[in-house]
Design an enzyme around this catalytic site. Structure first.
Site, PDB file in Angstrom:
ATOM      1  N   LEU A  75       0.797  -1.229   0.000  1.00  0.00           N
ATOM      2  CA  LEU A  75       0.000   0.000   0.000  1.00  0.00           C
ATOM      3  C   LEU A  75       0.833   1.285   0.000  1.00  0.00           C
ATOM      4  CD1 LEU A  75      -2.726  -1.130   2.569  1.00  0.00           C
ATOM      5  CD2 LEU A  75      -2.634  -1.563   0.101  1.00  0.00           C
ATOM      6  N   CYS A  76       2.144   1.160  -0.167  1.00  0.00           N
ATOM      7  CA  CYS A  76       3.030   2.319  -0.233  1.00  0.00           C
ATOM      8  C   CYS A  76       2.994   2.878  -1.660  1.00  0.00           C
ATOM      9  CB  CYS A  76       4.445   1.859   0.129  1.00  0.00           C
ATOM     10  SG  CYS A  76       5.634   3.156   0.381  1.00  0.00           S
ATOM     11  N   GLU A 114      10.675   5.295   2.353  1.00  0.00           N
ATOM     12  CA  GLU A 114      11.827   5.156   1.460  1.00  0.00           C
ATOM     13  C   GLU A 114      13.132   5.324   2.241  1.00  0.00           C
ATOM     14  OE1 GLU A 114       8.308   5.589  -0.966  1.00  0.00           O
ATOM     15  OE2 GLU A 114       8.983   6.663   0.804  1.00  0.00           O
ATOM     16  N   ASP A 128      25.188  -9.144   4.957  1.00  0.00           N
ATOM     17  CA  ASP A 128      25.384 -10.139   3.900  1.00  0.00           C
ATOM     18  C   ASP A 128      26.833 -10.197   3.434  1.00  0.00           C
ATOM     19  OD1 ASP A 128      24.588 -12.043   1.848  1.00  0.00           O
ATOM     20  OD2 ASP A 128      24.867 -10.389   0.433  1.00  0.00           O
TER      21      ASP A 128
END
Length: 158
Positions: A75-76, A114, A128
Site C-alpha cells: 500500500l506504499c 523510502e 550479507d
C-alpha cells in the site's frame, strides 16, 4: 466502518487516494546502527572484505531499496525520488557502523518509508557481505530521524 486510512468501509485493505493533495517538498532521514566486531571494522576500513567494496555496495543497495520501496511495502505509493543518499560512518570505539539515509521528493505523500527502507537494506547488505567474517553482527536500531513537508510539517527524533 473503519477509521483506519488503509482500510475501506468494508474493512478491506486499499491504497489511500492522494489525488487531491498538493505537491510539496518532502524530506526524510533515517538511521541504522550495526554492532560488529573489530575484524569487520578493519575489513571495512582496509577494503579487504572478500566480497568486494562493502561500503559502495551498501550505498547502492540503500539507494535501490528507496527506489523500490513501493514494491516491498504493501500500500506504499511509488514515488519519483529527487535524491537518495547513504552516509556511512565506521565507529571502532563503539564497535559499530552508523548508517544514515536521506530521501527527497516533490510530491503528494511522504518519503519516510523510502528513507527507512534505504537505511535498513544498507544494514542488511553490510551483514550479507561480512557474514563470512563474523555472523554475530547485530542490526541494533533502525529509526526515523526527521521528516519535513506535507500537512504534518516538520518532525525530528529526540
Amino acid at each position: 466502518m473503519s477509521e483506519f486510512s488503509h482500510l475501506s468501509d468494508k474493512g478491506e485493505a486499499h491504497m489511500v487516494d492522494i489525488g487531491n493533495k498538493h505537491d510539496s517538498q518532502r524530506l526524510a532521514r533515517a538511521y541504522a546502527r550495526v554492532a560488529c566486531s573489530d575484524a569487520i571494522l578493519s575489513a571495512l576500513a582496509d577494503q579487504t572484505a572478500a566480497k568486494g567494496d562493502v561500503l559502495a555496495t551498501m550505498r547502492i543497495a540503500g539507494i535501490q531499496a528507496a527506489k523500490k520501496c513501493s514494491d516491498i511495502i504493501p500500500l506504499c505509493h511509488p514515488l519519483m525520488l529527487n535524491k537518495v543518499s547513504i552516509d556511512i560512518e565506521l565507529d571502532p570505539s563503539n564497535q559499530c557502523v552508523h548508517i544514515e539515509s536521506l530521501c527527497k521528493v516533490s510530491g503528494k505523500t511522504g518519503v519516510e518509508m523510502e528513507a527507512l527502507s534505504a537505511a535498513s537494506v544498507a544494514a542488511l547488505t553490510l551483514y550479507d557481505m561480512c557474514k563470512a567474517i563474523d555472523k554475530g553482527m547485530i542490526i541494533e536500531e533502525i529509526k526515523l530521524l526527521e521528516k519535513k513537508g506535507g500537512k504534518s510539517g516538520h518532525w525530528e527524533s529526540e
